[in-house]
Design a protein around this motif. Structure first.
Motif, PDB file in Angstrom:
ATOM      1  N   HIS A 263      -1.695  13.963   4.696  1.00  0.00           N
ATOM      2  CA  HIS A 263      -0.958  13.006   3.863  1.00  0.00           C
ATOM      3  C   HIS A 263      -0.106  12.086   4.735  1.00  0.00           C
ATOM      4  N   CYS A 264       0.551  12.673   5.737  1.00  0.00           N
ATOM      5  CA  CYS A 264       1.427  11.884   6.609  1.00  0.00           C
ATOM      6  C   CYS A 264       0.633  10.869   7.415  1.00  0.00           C
ATOM      7  N   MET A 265      -0.521  11.279   7.921  1.00  0.00           N
ATOM      8  CA  MET A 265      -1.378  10.351   8.657  1.00  0.00           C
ATOM      9  C   MET A 265      -1.772   9.161   7.781  1.00  0.00           C
ATOM     10  N   ARG A 266      -2.172   9.464   6.554  1.00  0.00           N
ATOM     11  CA  ARG A 266      -2.585   8.386   5.648  1.00  0.00           C
ATOM     12  C   ARG A 266      -1.412   7.478   5.289  1.00  0.00           C
ATOM     13  N   LEU A 267      -0.224   8.062   5.136  1.00  0.00           N
ATOM     14  CA  LEU A 267       0.954   7.264   4.802  1.00  0.00           C
ATOM     15  C   LEU A 267       1.298   6.281   5.916  1.00  0.00           C
ATOM     16  N   ILE A 268       1.087   6.684   7.151  1.00  0.00           N
ATOM     17  CA  ILE A 268       1.334   5.760   8.258  1.00  0.00           C
ATOM     18  C   ILE A 268       0.377   4.584   8.173  1.00  0.00           C
ATOM     19  N   GLY A 269      -0.880   4.853   7.828  1.00  0.00           N
ATOM     20  CA  GLY A 269      -1.834   3.763   7.633  1.00  0.00           C
ATOM     21  C   GLY A 269      -1.437   2.836   6.503  1.00  0.00           C
ATOM     22  N   ALA A 270      -0.958   3.412   5.398  1.00  0.00           N
ATOM     23  CA  ALA A 270      -0.504   2.592   4.274  1.00  0.00           C
ATOM     24  C   ALA A 270       0.685   1.723   4.677  1.00  0.00           C
ATOM     25  N   ALA A 271       1.618   2.294   5.430  1.00  0.00           N
ATOM     26  CA  ALA A 271       2.785   1.533   5.886  1.00  0.00           C
ATOM     27  C   ALA A 271       2.373   0.415   6.829  1.00  0.00           C
ATOM     28  N   GLU A 272       1.414   0.692   7.706  1.00  0.00           N
ATOM     29  CA  GLU A 272       0.912  -0.350   8.611  1.00  0.00           C
ATOM     30  C   GLU A 272       0.309  -1.509   7.827  1.00  0.00           C
ATOM     31  N   ARG A 273      -0.471  -1.194   6.820  1.00  0.00           N
ATOM     32  CA  ARG A 273      -1.077  -2.280   6.032  1.00  0.00           C
ATOM     33  C   ARG A 273      -0.013  -3.062   5.270  1.00  0.00           C
ATOM     34  N   ALA A 274       0.984  -2.338   4.728  1.00  0.00           N
ATOM     35  CA  ALA A 274       2.069  -3.020   4.021  1.00  0.00           C
ATOM     36  C   ALA A 274       2.806  -3.970   4.957  1.00  0.00           C
ATOM     37  N   LEU A 275       3.049  -3.531   6.197  1.00  0.00           N
ATOM     38  CA  LEU A 275       3.729  -4.392   7.166  1.00  0.00           C
ATOM     39  C   LEU A 275       2.867  -5.610   7.505  1.00  0.00           C
ATOM     40  N   GLU A 276       1.579  -5.402   7.687  1.00  0.00           N
ATOM     41  CA  GLU A 276       0.681  -6.525   7.971  1.00  0.00           C
ATOM     42  C   GLU A 276       0.692  -7.532   6.829  1.00  0.00           C
ATOM     43  N   LEU A 277       0.621  -7.030   5.593  1.00  0.00           N
ATOM     44  CA  LEU A 277       0.652  -7.930   4.431  1.00  0.00           C
ATOM     45  C   LEU A 277       1.973  -8.684   4.359  1.00  0.00           C
ATOM     46  N   MET A 278       3.079  -7.999   4.655  1.00  0.00           N
ATOM     47  CA  MET A 278       4.385  -8.646   4.634  1.00  0.00           C
ATOM     48  C   MET A 278       4.461  -9.749   5.686  1.00  0.00           C
ATOM     49  N   VAL A 279       4.008  -9.474   6.905  1.00  0.00           N
ATOM     50  CA  VAL A 279       4.054 -10.468   7.977  1.00  0.00           C
ATOM     51  C   VAL A 279       3.231 -11.696   7.596  1.00  0.00           C
ATOM     52  N   ARG A 280       2.048 -11.469   7.059  1.00  0.00           N
ATOM     53  CA  ARG A 280       1.199 -12.591   6.661  1.00  0.00           C
ATOM     54  C   ARG A 280       1.856 -13.409   5.552  1.00  0.00           C
ATOM     55  N   ARG A 281       2.449 -12.710   4.590  1.00  0.00           N
ATOM     56  CA  ARG A 281       3.053 -13.395   3.431  1.00  0.00           C
ATOM     57  C   ARG A 281       4.248 -14.251   3.852  1.00  0.00           C
ATOM     58  N   VAL A 282       5.119 -13.704   4.689  1.00  0.00           N
ATOM     59  CA  VAL A 282       6.349 -14.437   5.017  1.00  0.00           C
ATOM     60  C   VAL A 282       6.069 -15.637   5.927  1.00  0.00           C
ATOM     61  N   LYS A 283       4.935 -15.632   6.588  1.00  0.00           N
ATOM     62  CA  LYS A 283       4.550 -16.809   7.372  1.00  0.00           C
ATOM     63  C   LYS A 283       4.051 -17.944   6.475  1.00  0.00           C
ATOM     64  N   GLU A 284       3.531 -17.579   5.300  1.00  0.00           N
ATOM     65  CA  GLU A 284       2.922 -18.562   4.405  1.00  0.00           C
ATOM     66  C   GLU A 284       3.908 -19.160   3.417  1.00  0.00           C
ATOM     67  N   ARG A 285       4.969 -18.446   3.071  1.00  0.00           N
ATOM     68  CA  ARG A 285       5.860 -18.849   1.989  1.00  0.00           C
ATOM     69  C   ARG A 285       7.115 -19.539   2.523  1.00  0.00           C
ATOM     70  N   VAL A 286       7.526 -20.589   1.817  1.00  0.00           N
ATOM     71  CA  VAL A 286       8.717 -21.360   2.192  1.00  0.00           C
ATOM     72  C   VAL A 286       9.768 -21.212   1.105  1.00  0.00           C
ATOM     73  N   ALA A 287      10.998 -20.950   1.507  1.00  0.00           N
ATOM     74  CA  ALA A 287      12.117 -20.878   0.563  1.00  0.00           C
ATOM     75  C   ALA A 287      13.356 -21.469   1.234  1.00  0.00           C
ATOM     76  N   PHE A 288      14.066 -22.274   0.495  1.00  0.00           N
ATOM     77  CA  PHE A 288      15.291 -22.908   0.995  1.00  0.00           C
ATOM     78  C   PHE A 288      15.039 -23.681   2.288  1.00  0.00           C
ATOM     79  N   GLY A 289      13.892 -24.354   2.293  1.00  0.00           N
ATOM     80  CA  GLY A 289      13.620 -25.312   3.366  1.00  0.00           C
ATOM     81  C   GLY A 289      12.995 -24.768   4.621  1.00  0.00           C
ATOM     82  N   LYS A 290      12.710 -23.470   4.678  1.00  0.00           N
ATOM     83  CA  LYS A 290      12.047 -22.947   5.879  1.00  0.00           C
ATOM     84  C   LYS A 290      11.224 -21.712   5.517  1.00  0.00           C
ATOM     85  N   PRO A 291      10.227 -21.386   6.350  1.00  0.00           N
ATOM     86  CA  PRO A 291       9.391 -20.217   6.058  1.00  0.00           C
ATOM     87  C   PRO A 291      10.230 -18.951   5.933  1.00  0.00           C
TER      88      PRO A 291
END
Length: 400
Positions: A263-291
């Motif tokens: 379970h712990c091994m799989r959770l690390i994979g899930a966290a890695e994917r969540a971090l990757e999705l977050m990094v991709r999202r925050v590069k694409e979205r602009v709020a208050f004049g900057k990404p």
């Protein structure tokens, strides 16, 4: 301790990552759509069996089983980075026949089962022809203390008679689920940890009744499901007992150690994917004049997430290393520690990703909401945080 991955493990990593990109990720939406479009959700989406056939053909099958000639022959430390990759998608573990509770049940049958039990149940499970469930938790007692379990397993001639009520028997909703491993009290007069046994119960046995499927935060987890099951004067052959009467706790410890760290091994994979999705999202979205990626608080989330993932990964690898070198019993403190650390780490990382996604993060358009619910249940499954902390403290106080 040397956590460097061998060339064999690196090759498996490359093959798994490529398979995930080419087969699993594109199928996630198809899987959901096929379930949605079925007359009932308790059917197996055809895309799952298609993926399993491809995984078998690719030699990515039964990677989890250590110390056995029936798997890939990988040690726990070798399996850890591979299980992490599978944890990146909620549907991936089954694709490779490495999903709970089947992995734990297969390990039980491999370690403690008779040749007859292995032939009848283990081989079909290893082949992916059937699935199984594990009936331990009960609704009427605090099952975090397993000595409370009240289901009875009573010898009657050449049979055992089982009576009791279980719930959270994960996997019982699957139409391919043919068998349960049931834990119950066989000798109430024996010493406390020798009162219980585990027994094999085919789900088509008279007296087995699936009462309902239990949703988790609104998710039904179909077609897998989490069942409440009544065992009403269920009779099975005496040969279905696993290892012997009174061995329930010993089997549970052998089963739950690997199950917890998987379970712990799989959770690390899930966290890695969540971090990757977050990094991709925050590069694409602009709020208050900057990404969003230029907002200080977002950068703090990303940094903290990376730190926490690496910490959890190192403790997981240490626990796996100790399981391989000194055994599960000696590694019990490390297993308990990572079982507390990994779900809490994953919850924090996934929660930050949800926040970065805004309203989209709690929708079904992205995997984050489902990933969060899964991580939250794992603060309870295979023992709640408090029980593991109690065990860690006891070991520290005793000087172990």
């Amino acid at each position: 301790m040397d956590f460097a991955f061998s060339d064999r493990v690196k090759e498996y990593q490359e093959r798994l990552l490529r398979f995930m990109e080419e087969v699993v990720y594109p199928a996630e939406r198809i899987y959901v759509e096929q379930l949605r479009d079925s007359p009932t959700r308790w059917v197996v989406p055809p895309v799952m069996e298609e993926m399993k056939a491809k995984a078998k053909e690719a030699g990515l099958w039964n990677l989890f089983l250590p110390d056995s000639d029936k798997g890939a022959g990988l040690k726990n430390l070798e399996y850890a980075p591979l299980c992490e990759i599978m944890g990146r998608s909620p549907i991936a573990p089954e694709v490779f026949n490495c999903s709970a509770p089947d992995t734990g049940n297969m390990e039980v049958l491999e370690r403690y089962g008779t040749e007859e039990q292995k032939e009848k149940w283990l081989i079909p499970l290893l082949n992916g022809e059937i699935r199984s469930c594990f009936s331990m938790t009960e609704p009427d007692v605090a099952s975090s203390d397993a000595t409370n379990i009240q289901t009875t397993i009573r010898r009657d001639g050449d049979e055992y008679v089982i009576n009791g009520r279980k719930w959270w028997s994960s996997g019982a909703g699957d139409p391919r689920c043919k068998v349960a491993i049931v834990m119950g009290k066989s000798n109430p007069d024996a010493p406390k940890h020798q009162q219980h046994s585990m027994i094999i119960v085919p789900l088509d046995t008279p007296g087995v009744r699936i009462e309902r499927m239990l949703p988790v935060f609104g998710y039904d987890d179909a077609p897998h499901g989490h069942a409440e099951i009544t065992y009403d004067n269920v009779r099975v052959p005496a040969s279905n007992i696993i290892w012997g009467e009174g061995k329930g706790f010993a089997i549970a410890q052998g089963r739950l150690g690997p199950g917890r760290i998987h379970h712990c091994m799989r959770l690390i994979g899930a966290a890695e994917r969540a971090l990757e999705l977050m990094v991709r999202r925050v590069k694409e979205r602009v709020a208050f004049g900057k990404p969003l990626s230029e907002q200080g608080v977002i950068r703090e989330w990303i940094a903290d997430s990376r730190i926490e993932i690496e910490q959890a990964r190192l403790l997981t690898l240490k626990a796996a290393y100790m399981m391989d070198t000194v055994g599960n019993k000696v590694a019990k403190k490390e297993i308990a520690m990572i079982k507390v650390v990994a779900p809490n780490m994953a919850l924090k990382v996934i929660d930050r990703a949800i926040q970065a996604f805004g309203a989209a993060g709690v929708s079904e358009d992205f995997p984050l909401a489902f990933m969060w619910t899964n991580a939250r249940t794992l603060r309870l499954a295979d023992g709640p945080d408090e029980v593991h902390r109690r065990a860690i403290a006891r070991l520290e106080l005793s000087g172990e």
